[in-house]
Design a protein around this motif. Sequence first.
Motif, PDB file in Angstrom:
ATOM      1  N   ILE A  19       0.834  -1.319  -0.069  1.00  0.00           N
ATOM      2  CA  ILE A  19       0.015   0.068  -0.041  1.00  0.00           C
ATOM      3  C   ILE A  19       0.841   1.222  -0.113  1.00  0.00           C
ATOM      4  CG2 ILE A  19      -1.761   1.173   1.291  1.00  0.00           C
ATOM      5  CD1 ILE A  19      -2.784  -1.399   2.376  1.00  0.00           C
ATOM      6  N   GLY A  20       1.804   1.266   0.791  1.00  0.00           N
ATOM      7  CA  GLY A  20       2.735   2.773   0.738  1.00  0.00           C
ATOM      8  C   GLY A  20       3.110   2.804   2.328  1.00  0.00           C
ATOM      9  N   THR A  21       3.952   3.464   2.519  1.00  0.00           N
ATOM     10  CA  THR A  21       4.572   3.795   3.896  1.00  0.00           C
ATOM     11  C   THR A  21       3.959   4.702   4.475  1.00  0.00           C
ATOM     12  OG1 THR A  21       6.302   5.445   3.183  1.00  0.00           O
ATOM     13  CG2 THR A  21       7.197   3.323   3.491  1.00  0.00           C
ATOM     14  N   GLY A  22       3.149   5.776   3.811  1.00  0.00           N
ATOM     15  CA  GLY A  22       2.308   6.806   4.464  1.00  0.00           C
ATOM     16  C   GLY A  22       0.957   6.598   3.702  1.00  0.00           C
ATOM     17  N   ALA A  23       0.088   7.155   4.206  1.00  0.00           N
ATOM     18  CA  ALA A  23      -1.799   7.367   3.909  1.00  0.00           C
ATOM     19  C   ALA A  23      -1.576   8.136   2.636  1.00  0.00           C
ATOM     20  CB  ALA A  23      -2.589   7.472   4.912  1.00  0.00           C
ATOM     21  N   GLY A  24      -0.682   9.391   2.685  1.00  0.00           N
ATOM     22  CA  GLY A  24      -0.482  10.260   1.757  1.00  0.00           C
ATOM     23  C   GLY A  24      -1.540  11.346   1.838  1.00  0.00           C
ATOM     24  N   ALA A  25      -2.649  11.332   2.436  1.00  0.00           N
ATOM     25  CA  ALA A  25      -3.736  12.403   2.633  1.00  0.00           C
ATOM     26  C   ALA A  25      -4.835  12.043   3.768  1.00  0.00           C
ATOM     27  CB  ALA A  25      -4.470  12.618   1.233  1.00  0.00           C
ATOM     28  N   SER A  26      -5.579  12.979   3.995  1.00  0.00           N
ATOM     29  CA  SER A  26      -6.483  12.689   5.028  1.00  0.00           C
ATOM     30  C   SER A  26      -7.385  11.509   4.486  1.00  0.00           C
ATOM     31  CB  SER A  26      -7.487  13.915   5.126  1.00  0.00           C
ATOM     32  OG  SER A  26      -8.762  13.624   5.515  1.00  0.00           O
ATOM     33  N   ARG A  27      -7.989  10.688   5.162  1.00  0.00           N
ATOM     34  CA  ARG A  27      -8.663   9.677   4.850  1.00  0.00           C
ATOM     35  C   ARG A  27      -9.857  10.115   3.979  1.00  0.00           C
ATOM     36  NH1 ARG A  27      -9.795   5.530   9.426  1.00  0.00           N
ATOM     37  NH2 ARG A  27     -10.754   4.384   7.770  1.00  0.00           N
ATOM     38  N   LEU A  28     -10.474  11.366   4.249  1.00  0.00           N
ATOM     39  CA  LEU A  28     -11.570  11.778   3.612  1.00  0.00           C
ATOM     40  C   LEU A  28     -10.935  12.286   2.165  1.00  0.00           C
ATOM     41  CD1 LEU A  28     -13.522  13.848   6.233  1.00  0.00           C
ATOM     42  CD2 LEU A  28     -14.138  11.723   5.096  1.00  0.00           C
ATOM     43  N   VAL A  29      -9.868  12.315   1.791  1.00  0.00           N
ATOM     44  CA  VAL A  29      -9.432  12.560   0.580  1.00  0.00           C
ATOM     45  C   VAL A  29      -8.996  11.357  -0.096  1.00  0.00           C
ATOM     46  CG1 VAL A  29      -7.782  14.083  -0.761  1.00  0.00           C
ATOM     47  CG2 VAL A  29      -8.464  14.794   1.280  1.00  0.00           C
ATOM     48  N   THR A  30      -7.576  10.987   0.112  1.00  0.00           N
ATOM     49  CA  THR A  30      -7.085   9.628  -0.620  1.00  0.00           C
ATOM     50  C   THR A  30      -6.590   8.627   0.437  1.00  0.00           C
ATOM     51  OG1 THR A  30      -5.188  10.538  -1.329  1.00  0.00           O
ATOM     52  CG2 THR A  30      -6.843  10.761  -3.066  1.00  0.00           C
ATOM     53  N   GLY A  31      -6.551   8.956   1.711  1.00  0.00           N
ATOM     54  CA  GLY A  31      -5.792   8.279   2.445  1.00  0.00           C
ATOM     55  C   GLY A  31      -6.582   7.164   3.091  1.00  0.00           C
ATOM     56  N   SER A  81      -5.209   8.974  14.267  1.00  0.00           N
ATOM     57  CA  SER A  81      -3.619   9.025  14.024  1.00  0.00           C
ATOM     58  C   SER A  81      -3.273   8.804  15.748  1.00  0.00           C
ATOM     59  CB  SER A  81      -3.165  10.362  13.616  1.00  0.00           C
ATOM     60  OG  SER A  81      -3.649  11.338  14.436  1.00  0.00           O
ATOM     61  N   SER A  82      -4.046   9.122  16.647  1.00  0.00           N
ATOM     62  CA  SER A  82      -3.610   8.724  17.876  1.00  0.00           C
ATOM     63  C   SER A  82      -4.751   8.663  18.933  1.00  0.00           C
ATOM     64  CB  SER A  82      -2.622   9.613  18.537  1.00  0.00           C
ATOM     65  OG  SER A  82      -3.149  10.985  18.885  1.00  0.00           O
ATOM     66  N   GLY A  83      -4.620   8.177  20.129  1.00  0.00           N
ATOM     67  CA  GLY A  83      -5.519   8.008  21.113  1.00  0.00           C
ATOM     68  C   GLY A  83      -5.757   9.482  21.457  1.00  0.00           C
ATOM     69  N   TYR A  84      -4.921  10.223  21.516  1.00  0.00           N
ATOM     70  CA  TYR A  84      -4.809  11.677  21.931  1.00  0.00           C
ATOM     71  C   TYR A  84      -5.687  12.158  20.919  1.00  0.00           C
ATOM     72  CZ  TYR A  84      -3.322  15.646  24.574  1.00  0.00           C
ATOM     73  OH  TYR A  84      -3.184  16.705  25.527  1.00  0.00           O
ATOM     74  N   GLN A 137       0.524   2.302  16.447  1.00  0.00           N
ATOM     75  CA  GLN A 137       0.571   3.797  16.465  1.00  0.00           C
ATOM     76  C   GLN A 137      -0.876   3.904  16.299  1.00  0.00           C
ATOM     77  OE1 GLN A 137       3.159   5.723  17.892  1.00  0.00           O
ATOM     78  NE2 GLN A 137       1.573   7.322  18.232  1.00  0.00           N
ATOM     79  N   GLY A 138      -1.578   5.015  17.066  1.00  0.00           N
ATOM     80  CA  GLY A 138      -3.000   5.343  16.639  1.00  0.00           C
ATOM     81  C   GLY A 138      -3.995   5.173  17.581  1.00  0.00           C
ATOM     82  N   GLY A 139      -5.222   5.633  17.328  1.00  0.00           N
ATOM     83  CA  GLY A 139      -6.446   5.450  18.417  1.00  0.00           C
ATOM     84  C   GLY A 139      -7.736   4.981  17.636  1.00  0.00           C
ATOM     85  N   SER A 172      -9.819  16.354  14.339  1.00  0.00           N
ATOM     86  CA  SER A 172      -8.645  15.862  14.724  1.00  0.00           C
ATOM     87  C   SER A 172      -8.600  14.493  13.527  1.00  0.00           C
ATOM     88  CB  SER A 172      -8.106  15.213  15.738  1.00  0.00           C
ATOM     89  OG  SER A 172      -9.108  14.251  16.526  1.00  0.00           O
ATOM     90  N   PHE A 173      -9.505  14.068  12.894  1.00  0.00           N
ATOM     91  CA  PHE A 173      -9.660  12.999  12.081  1.00  0.00           C
ATOM     92  C   PHE A 173      -9.783  13.836  10.772  1.00  0.00           C
ATOM     93  CE2 PHE A 173     -12.041  10.568   9.087  1.00  0.00           C
ATOM     94  CZ  PHE A 173     -11.398   9.315   9.093  1.00  0.00           C
ATOM     95  N   VAL A 174     -10.537  14.707  10.490  1.00  0.00           N
ATOM     96  CA  VAL A 174     -11.008  15.207   9.237  1.00  0.00           C
ATOM     97  C   VAL A 174      -9.482  16.066   8.467  1.00  0.00           C
ATOM     98  CG1 VAL A 174     -12.222  17.077   7.947  1.00  0.00           C
ATOM     99  CG2 VAL A 174     -13.205  15.708   9.673  1.00  0.00           C
ATOM    100  N   PHE A 175      -8.894  16.657   9.757  1.00  0.00           N
ATOM    101  CA  PHE A 175      -7.735  17.447   9.171  1.00  0.00           C
ATOM    102  C   PHE A 175      -6.538  16.750   9.530  1.00  0.00           C
ATOM    103  CE2 PHE A 175     -11.128  20.473   9.724  1.00  0.00           C
ATOM    104  CZ  PHE A 175     -11.404  21.082   8.447  1.00  0.00           C
ATOM    105  N   SER A 176      -6.277  15.415   9.373  1.00  0.00           N
ATOM    106  CA  SER A 176      -5.163  14.675   9.883  1.00  0.00           C
ATOM    107  C   SER A 176      -4.859  13.679   8.636  1.00  0.00           C
ATOM    108  CB  SER A 176      -5.139  14.184  10.899  1.00  0.00           C
ATOM    109  OG  SER A 176      -4.848  14.835  12.309  1.00  0.00           O
ATOM    110  N   THR A 177      -3.699  13.719   8.167  1.00  0.00           N
ATOM    111  CA  THR A 177      -3.167  12.434   7.401  1.00  0.00           C
ATOM    112  C   THR A 177      -3.677  11.127   7.931  1.00  0.00           C
ATOM    113  OG1 THR A 177      -1.317  13.662   6.256  1.00  0.00           O
ATOM    114  CG2 THR A 177      -1.410  11.304   6.127  1.00  0.00           C
ATOM    115  N   GLY A 178      -4.235  10.182   7.175  1.00  0.00           N
ATOM    116  CA  GLY A 178      -4.623   8.910   7.801  1.00  0.00           C
ATOM    117  C   GLY A 178      -3.320   8.227   8.267  1.00  0.00           C
ATOM    118  N   LEU A 179      -3.778   7.276   9.475  1.00  0.00           N
ATOM    119  CA  LEU A 179      -2.731   6.485   9.855  1.00  0.00           C
ATOM    120  C   LEU A 179      -1.980   5.733   8.960  1.00  0.00           C
ATOM    121  CD1 LEU A 179      -1.989   5.158  12.956  1.00  0.00           C
ATOM    122  CD2 LEU A 179      -3.416   3.322  12.339  1.00  0.00           C
TER     123      LEU A 179
END
Length: 402
Positions: free
Chosen positions: A78-90, A115-118, A257-259, A277-284
Motif C-alpha cells: 500500500i505504501g509507507t504513508g497514507a498520503g492524505a486525510s482519509r476523507l481525501v485519498t488516505g 492518528s493517535s488516542g490523544y 500507533q494510533g487510536g 482531529s480526524f478530518v484534518f489529519s493524514t490517515g494512519l
Amino acid sequence: MTHGFDLNDRLQQRDAQDLRRHLEVAESVSARTRFADDPKGGAPVFSDEMAVFASNNYLGLADDGRVQRAAELGARTIGTGAGASRLVTGDTRVHRALERDLAACKGTERALVFSSGYAANIGTIDALGPDVVFSDELNHASIIDGCRVGASETVVYDHCDPEDLRAKMAARADEAAAGEDEQWLVVTDSVFSMDGDVAPLAAICDVVEEYGAWLMVDEAHATGLFGDTGGGIVQREGLSDRVDVQLGTLSKALASQGGYIAGDEVLIEYLLNAARSFVFSTGLSPPNAAAAREALRIARETDRATDLWDTIETLRDGLETMGYEVLGETQILPVVVGDRGDALELADRLRDHGVVAPAIRPPTVPEGTSRIRVAPMATHTADDIAQCLDAFRTAGAEVGVL
C-alpha cells in the motif's frame, strides 16, 4: 519592554521542582535493551543492557516477527504513508480491515481509526460538543484536554465514585431545571494508568442511564488484555450495549500507533465528518494499521495475555512480600514510596542494578504518594523477573524504604 518568552527561566523552575525531564535513546523496543543519554546532534552512546519495566508494550509485540512482517507487507503493498486525510485519498483497505476487527472485538457496529488516542479523545469530545462533561478526577491528560477544547463546562467527580457522580449530576439537574435541556457526557478511563485500578463501569452505567446521559470509556490500557475478545473492561463486564462511545489506543498492547473510536453506525458517520482531529489529519500509516491488526489477532487468538498475567502475579507477590505497598489490580503495578526524593533515588538505584522503572511524582500523583510505576511485558523471562525483584530488594534497602 519585551514581549518574548524566557524559556531558560521556565526550565530552571522545572529543575528546582525536580520536574525537568530528559530524552533518552533506546536501542530497541523490547523487554531488554540498551539506552543512551540524549546525544543532541551527535550519535548515541549506549550503556549496558537493562531490563525494561517501564513500557506500555504490555504483550511484548513491538518487536514480534509476525507484527513486523505485517507492517512490512502493509508498506510494500500500500505504501509507507497514507498520503492524505482519509476523507481525501488516505482511506485504504488495511484501515477498513483493522476497523472491522476492532468493531468485532468491541461488540459494536463500526470503528474509526485516528492518528493517535490523544487525537481520538480530543476530536470526539469536541465533535460531540457537550454542554457538560462529568469527568473522573484521575482521567488521562488527553481526556482533560478534550474537555478543555470541546466541553462548555466540565464537572470533576471523585475517582471511581459512582455515588459522587450521581450527586454531581443531581446538583446539575437542579441547576438546569429551569433552562433548556442539556447534553451530558460522562467520561472515564477503564484502567487508570497511575493507580492501576479499574473503574466500576456497571455502577457508572446505572447512574448515566438514570439521567439519560451518554457514557464514553477510554480503554487505552485495557485493549487487547481483558475480555474474551480482547476488547477491554467493557467487554469483560458485558457492557457493550450500555457504553455509547468506546475509545482505545493501538500504541500500547497492540504495539503500533494510533487510536480508535468504536460505536454505532451513526456515531462513526458523524465523527468522520465532524471530528477535526480526524478530518484534518493524514490517515494512519498503512504499516501501522497492518501491524495493529496483526497484534490484535495475536492478542485475541493466543495465550500471550496469560503469560503477562502470570508475570504480574509473580511480581506483585514478590514486591508485597518484601514490604512494598503495591496499588491496583491490573498490569500496572504502582509501588508506593511516598516521598518524592526517595522515589527519584529509588529509580536511580534500580537503574544501577540494571532495571528501568520510572519514578512518578507530583503533580502527576498527589503529594505523599510518589511511586515507582512497574509495567511488565509478557515477554519478560523468569530471569528478568528475578532481576527486577532482586533490584527492588537491594535498592530499597540502599535508599531506606524497606
